[in-house]
Design a protein around this motif. Structure first.
Motif, mmCIF file in Angstrom:
data_model
loop_
_atom_site.group_PDB
_atom_site.id
_atom_site.type_symbol
_atom_site.label_atom_id
_atom_site.label_comp_id
_atom_site.label_asym_id
_atom_site.label_seq_id
_atom_site.Cartn_x
_atom_site.Cartn_y
_atom_site.Cartn_z
ATOM 1 N N TRP A 75 -5.201 -11.695 -9.694
ATOM 2 C CA TRP A 75 -5.422 -11.633 -11.121
ATOM 3 C C TRP A 75 -4.174 -11.283 -11.903
ATOM 4 O O TRP A 75 -4.083 -11.599 -13.081
ATOM 5 C CB TRP A 75 -6.531 -10.634 -11.434
ATOM 6 C CG TRP A 75 -7.837 -11.035 -10.819
ATOM 7 C CD1 TRP A 75 -8.487 -10.424 -9.802
ATOM 8 C CD2 TRP A 75 -8.621 -12.178 -11.155
ATOM 9 N NE1 TRP A 75 -9.641 -11.107 -9.490
ATOM 10 C CE2 TRP A 75 -9.740 -12.179 -10.305
ATOM 11 C CE3 TRP A 75 -8.492 -13.199 -12.096
ATOM 12 C CZ2 TRP A 75 -10.729 -13.168 -10.373
ATOM 13 C CZ3 TRP A 75 -9.472 -14.175 -12.161
ATOM 14 C CH2 TRP A 75 -10.569 -14.143 -11.309
ATOM 15 N N ALA A 76 -3.227 -10.581 -11.286
ATOM 16 C CA ALA A 76 -2.063 -10.151 -12.047
ATOM 17 C C ALA A 76 -0.892 -9.912 -11.117
ATOM 18 O O ALA A 76 -1.032 -9.293 -10.061
ATOM 19 C CB ALA A 76 -2.386 -8.875 -12.824
ATOM 20 N N LEU A 77 0.265 -10.389 -11.574
ATOM 21 C CA LEU A 77 1.512 -10.155 -10.856
ATOM 22 C C LEU A 77 2.256 -9.035 -11.563
ATOM 23 O O LEU A 77 2.319 -9.006 -12.802
ATOM 24 C CB LEU A 77 2.355 -11.436 -10.843
ATOM 25 C CG LEU A 77 3.711 -11.357 -10.144
ATOM 26 C CD1 LEU A 77 3.512 -11.098 -8.654
ATOM 27 C CD2 LEU A 77 4.491 -12.645 -10.370
ATOM 28 N N TYR A 78 2.777 -8.129 -10.777
ATOM 29 C CA TYR A 78 3.466 -6.972 -11.347
ATOM 30 C C TYR A 78 4.864 -6.855 -10.778
ATOM 31 O O TYR A 78 5.135 -7.265 -9.644
ATOM 32 C CB TYR A 78 2.690 -5.676 -11.041
ATOM 33 C CG TYR A 78 1.379 -5.569 -11.786
ATOM 34 C CD1 TYR A 78 0.203 -6.040 -11.209
ATOM 35 C CD2 TYR A 78 1.325 -5.005 -13.061
ATOM 36 C CE1 TYR A 78 -1.006 -5.952 -11.901
ATOM 37 C CE2 TYR A 78 0.118 -4.917 -13.749
ATOM 38 C CZ TYR A 78 -1.034 -5.393 -13.153
ATOM 39 O OH TYR A 78 -2.222 -5.313 -13.833
ATOM 40 N N GLU A 85 3.424 -5.773 -15.982
ATOM 41 C CA GLU A 85 2.767 -7.046 -15.668
ATOM 42 C C GLU A 85 3.696 -8.210 -16.012
ATOM 43 O O GLU A 85 4.383 -8.204 -17.029
ATOM 44 C CB GLU A 85 1.453 -7.195 -16.441
ATOM 45 C CG GLU A 85 0.661 -8.434 -16.032
ATOM 46 C CD GLU A 85 -0.785 -8.410 -16.483
ATOM 47 O OE1 GLU A 85 -1.239 -7.370 -17.021
ATOM 48 O OE2 GLU A 85 -1.471 -9.429 -16.293
ATOM 49 N N VAL A 86 3.704 -9.188 -15.120
ATOM 50 C CA VAL A 86 4.518 -10.394 -15.271
ATOM 51 C C VAL A 86 3.577 -11.581 -15.459
ATOM 52 O O VAL A 86 2.659 -11.761 -14.658
ATOM 53 C CB VAL A 86 5.416 -10.612 -14.035
ATOM 54 C CG1 VAL A 86 6.211 -11.903 -14.170
ATOM 55 C CG2 VAL A 86 6.328 -9.422 -13.807
ATOM 56 N N SER A 87 3.813 -12.361 -16.471
ATOM 57 C CA SER A 87 2.973 -13.528 -16.706
ATOM 58 C C SER A 87 3.189 -14.549 -15.587
ATOM 59 O O SER A 87 4.325 -14.975 -15.345
ATOM 60 C CB SER A 87 3.323 -14.161 -18.059
ATOM 61 O OG SER A 87 2.583 -15.341 -18.252
ATOM 62 N N ALA A 88 2.102 -14.911 -14.896
ATOM 63 C CA ALA A 88 2.213 -15.840 -13.767
ATOM 64 C C ALA A 88 1.086 -16.852 -13.822
ATOM 65 O O ALA A 88 -0.002 -16.565 -14.309
ATOM 66 C CB ALA A 88 2.156 -15.058 -12.437
ATOM 67 N N ASN A 117 0.814 -1.200 0.000
ATOM 68 C CA ASN A 117 0.000 0.000 0.000
ATOM 69 C C ASN A 117 0.862 1.270 0.000
ATOM 70 O O ASN A 117 0.339 2.368 -0.240
ATOM 71 C CB ASN A 117 -0.920 0.004 1.221
ATOM 72 C CG ASN A 117 -1.980 -1.092 1.130
ATOM 73 O OD1 ASN A 117 -2.785 -1.119 0.200
ATOM 74 N ND2 ASN A 117 -1.955 -2.015 2.073
ATOM 75 N N ARG A 118 2.140 1.128 0.276
ATOM 76 C CA ARG A 118 3.028 2.300 0.267
ATOM 77 C C ARG A 118 3.738 2.474 -1.073
ATOM 78 O O ARG A 118 4.473 3.445 -1.265
ATOM 79 C CB ARG A 118 4.079 2.169 1.364
ATOM 80 C CG ARG A 118 3.491 2.295 2.756
ATOM 81 C CD ARG A 118 4.565 2.255 3.833
ATOM 82 N NE ARG A 118 3.994 2.506 5.154
ATOM 83 C CZ ARG A 118 3.889 3.723 5.693
ATOM 84 N NH1 ARG A 118 4.305 4.777 5.035
ATOM 85 N NH2 ARG A 118 3.361 3.874 6.896
ATOM 86 N N LEU A 119 3.536 1.534 -1.984
ATOM 87 C CA LEU A 119 4.127 1.650 -3.306
ATOM 88 C C LEU A 119 3.170 2.363 -4.247
ATOM 89 O O LEU A 119 2.018 2.653 -3.870
ATOM 90 C CB LEU A 119 4.470 0.252 -3.838
ATOM 91 C CG LEU A 119 5.416 -0.579 -2.954
ATOM 92 C CD1 LEU A 119 5.596 -1.974 -3.538
ATOM 93 C CD2 LEU A 119 6.752 0.125 -2.784
ATOM 94 N N ARG A 120 3.604 2.604 -5.443
ATOM 95 C CA ARG A 120 2.713 3.272 -6.386
ATOM 96 C C ARG A 120 1.491 2.404 -6.635
ATOM 97 O O ARG A 120 1.544 1.181 -6.501
ATOM 98 C CB ARG A 120 3.453 3.581 -7.684
ATOM 99 C CG ARG A 120 3.742 2.366 -8.546
ATOM 100 C CD ARG A 120 4.439 2.737 -9.857
ATOM 101 N NE ARG A 120 5.869 2.819 -9.689
ATOM 102 C CZ ARG A 120 6.569 3.954 -9.857
ATOM 103 N NH1 ARG A 120 5.948 5.066 -10.170
ATOM 104 N NH2 ARG A 120 7.883 3.965 -9.718
ATOM 105 N N ALA A 121 0.371 3.025 -6.994
ATOM 106 C CA ALA A 121 -0.885 2.296 -7.173
ATOM 107 C C ALA A 121 -0.770 1.320 -8.332
ATOM 108 O O ALA A 121 -0.123 1.594 -9.353
ATOM 109 C CB ALA A 121 -2.030 3.268 -7.433
ATOM 110 N N LEU A 122 -1.382 0.159 -8.145
ATOM 111 C CA LEU A 122 -1.390 -0.855 -9.203
ATOM 112 C C LEU A 122 -2.302 -0.419 -10.341
ATOM 113 O O LEU A 122 -3.243 0.340 -10.141
ATOM 114 C CB LEU A 122 -1.874 -2.200 -8.635
ATOM 115 C CG LEU A 122 -0.892 -2.925 -7.721
ATOM 116 C CD1 LEU A 122 -1.581 -4.110 -7.050
ATOM 117 C CD2 LEU A 122 0.328 -3.399 -8.490
ATOM 118 N N PRO A 123 -2.033 -0.951 -11.518
ATOM 119 C CA PRO A 123 -2.906 -0.604 -12.653
ATOM 120 C C PRO A 123 -4.303 -1.190 -12.499
ATOM 121 O O PRO A 123 -4.529 -2.082 -11.679
ATOM 122 C CB PRO A 123 -2.193 -1.234 -13.861
ATOM 123 C CG PRO A 123 -0.810 -1.513 -13.399
ATOM 124 C CD PRO A 123 -0.885 -1.758 -11.926
#
Lengths: 192, 273
Positions: free
Chosen positions: B168-171, B180-183, B121-127
């Motif tokens: 749903w998505a790994l970043y 985005e990283v394919s996971a 939550n302290r990092l930049r907002a996820l897409p």
């Protein structure tokens, strides 16, 4: 009289061992959630535990229950239960943390069937002499209670209401099998 | 019928009405009387292992065990790094480096590997408006003794990241934006994500699902006593039901015993009536 039923005559004493076994089974179901993290091979141990529960539930003697003179078709009863759980899934937006995998489906189905054998055959069967309302509510209350150690008391209303619904299926069909299928489908819906 | 637990015979209509009532009551409870996401049934095989939160949501704060990071080194030779697996002690992050995954670098003889849990939550907002699904983990690779950072792997490794629920998505944050990283989820539970590891950075999974309901700390701490109580309650409940049934049976037997059998009238003897 089948091998797994006993007549309730005034001279026949209650099967103390069977009642004690019912208590032990309920206690195990409630305790499994707290002991699972501390035991080696927890998944295999729990699988064995559920299998033992199912087998014990099928061989334990239960009082013979008078079949209702009027009953509803099993398909109708099953559809009502599955429909209710499906509607709750759609409206409640609740889901399990894990995904829809073959292993999760298999394990949840084992748990569902074992629990229905236990609650809707053994517990319901032993409460049935006091009437269907007592049997339905009592089995539902114990079913809800065994899930409290894991999820907390806030799930009591949902599991109690679900237990009453499954108990109605048990009463209406005279068998634990329709509730077992319904319960398995409900657990599947949680994974979706 | 002797030996049977008889009762009133319910009509089909009564059974239908009882079923309708049970369905409606269940739906009312499941959808209206309970706040938050509600499953059709709170049941299942067994609880998943408790996730270790760096900053737990309120529902998971009690009893939470903080996650652990790891610092280690990988030998570096003229052909690159040695094959090595690196895992945090709690197993929530597992890295696998093959031979030569990190390229040789001048006179450096090793690579320092550091995995540190970070509050997502302290990092930049996820897409896409996704929320952080569990902890973020900062992977840093540094050549030793020069201290130069490893910016990317010469050969991809693998990353396995445990998350608290379906994501749903790994970043990966490359320093300027989330990529985005394919996971893929790892069976059986699907809350372990495996992905190709190509570079250091911050790794964070995102989800748009609501937070799952947390365990009640009071009940989980007293689970043993609760289990014992439930077992005793089951025994008492069944015993009480049998006692009630026995009394009803005796009452019916007593009532039938008080009714005298009618005396049949014999030929030539007029009856009293």
């Amino acid at each position: 009289m089948t091998a797994a039923t006993i007549p309730t005559s005034p001279r026949r004493r209650p099967a103390i061992a069977t009642i004690a076994a019912a208590g032990l089974g309920c206690a195990w179901l409630a305790a499994r959630t707290s002991i699972a993290p501390d035991i080696p091979f927890p998944t295999a141990t729990l699988v064995v535990g559920f299998v033992v529960l199912a087998v014990a539930g099928l061989v334990l003697a239960v009082p013979v229950e008078a079949a209702p003179a009027h009953h509803l078709p099993a398909a109708v009863v099953l559809a009502a239960g599955v429909g209710a759980f499906a509607a709750a899934r759609a409206l409640g937006d609740g889901h399990a943390p894990s995904g829809l995998t073959l292993g999760a489906v298999a394990l949840n189905t084992l748990a569902a069937v074992s629990e229905e054998i236990w609650f809707r055959r053994v517990v319901y069967g032993w409460l049935a002499p006091a009437g269907p309302v007592v049997a339905t509510l009592g089995a539902a209350a114990l079913f809800a209670a065994v899930h409290v150690p894991r999820y907390g008391t806030w799930v009591l209303p949902v599991d109690l209401a679900a237990g009453v619904l499954l108990g109605w299926q048990r009463r209406t069909t005279g068998s634990w099998k329709v509730p077992a299928v319904t319960h398995a489908v409900a657990d599947l819906l949680v994974l979706l | 019928m002797p030996g049977r637990t008889s009762g009133r015979v319910p009509s089909r209509r009564r059974l239908l009405l009882a079923g309708l009532g049970a369905v409606l009551a269940y739906l009312l409870v499941a959808t209206m009387l309970t706040s938050g996401p509600v499953r059709p049934l709170f049941d299942g095989f067994a609880p998943p292992p408790e996730y270790r939160w760096l900053v737990p949501p309120p529902a998971f704060a009690a009893g939470n065990t903080p996650p652990e990071g790891v610092r280690t080194t990988i030998a570096l030779g003229p052909d690159g790094s040695a094959a090595r697996g690196v895992s945090t002690p709690d197993g929530q992050v597992v890295l696998t480096f093959g031979t030569g995954a990190i390229a040789p670098h001048g006179g450096d003889r090793s690579v320092r590997v550091s995995v540190t849990p970070v509050d997502g939550n302290r990092l930049r907002a996820l897409p896409r408006g996704l929320r952080p699904n569990g902890n973020a983990y900062r992977l840093a690779l540094t050549y030793a003794p020069s201290g130069d950072p490893v910016t990317e792997l010469a050969k991809p490794g693998t990353l396995v990241l445990t998350v608290p629920e379906l994501g749903w998505a790994l970043y990966r944050d490359d320093g300027s934006a989330w990529q985005e990283v394919s996971a893929q989820p790892v069976p059986p539970r699907g809350v372990d994500l495996t992905a190709q590891l190509t570079a250091p950075g911050d790794y964070l999974d995102g989800t748009d699902l609501p937070l799952p309901p947390g365990p009640d700390p009071t009940t989980t701490d007293n689970a043993g006593w609760i289990a014992l109580g439930i077992g005793v309650a089951a025994v008492l409940l069944i015993g009480a039901a049998l006692l009630v049934a026995r009394r009803r049976r005796r009452a019916r037997i007593s009532a039938s015993a008080e009714i005298p059998d009618p005396v049949p009238a014999s030929p030539g003897h007029p009856s009293d009536s």
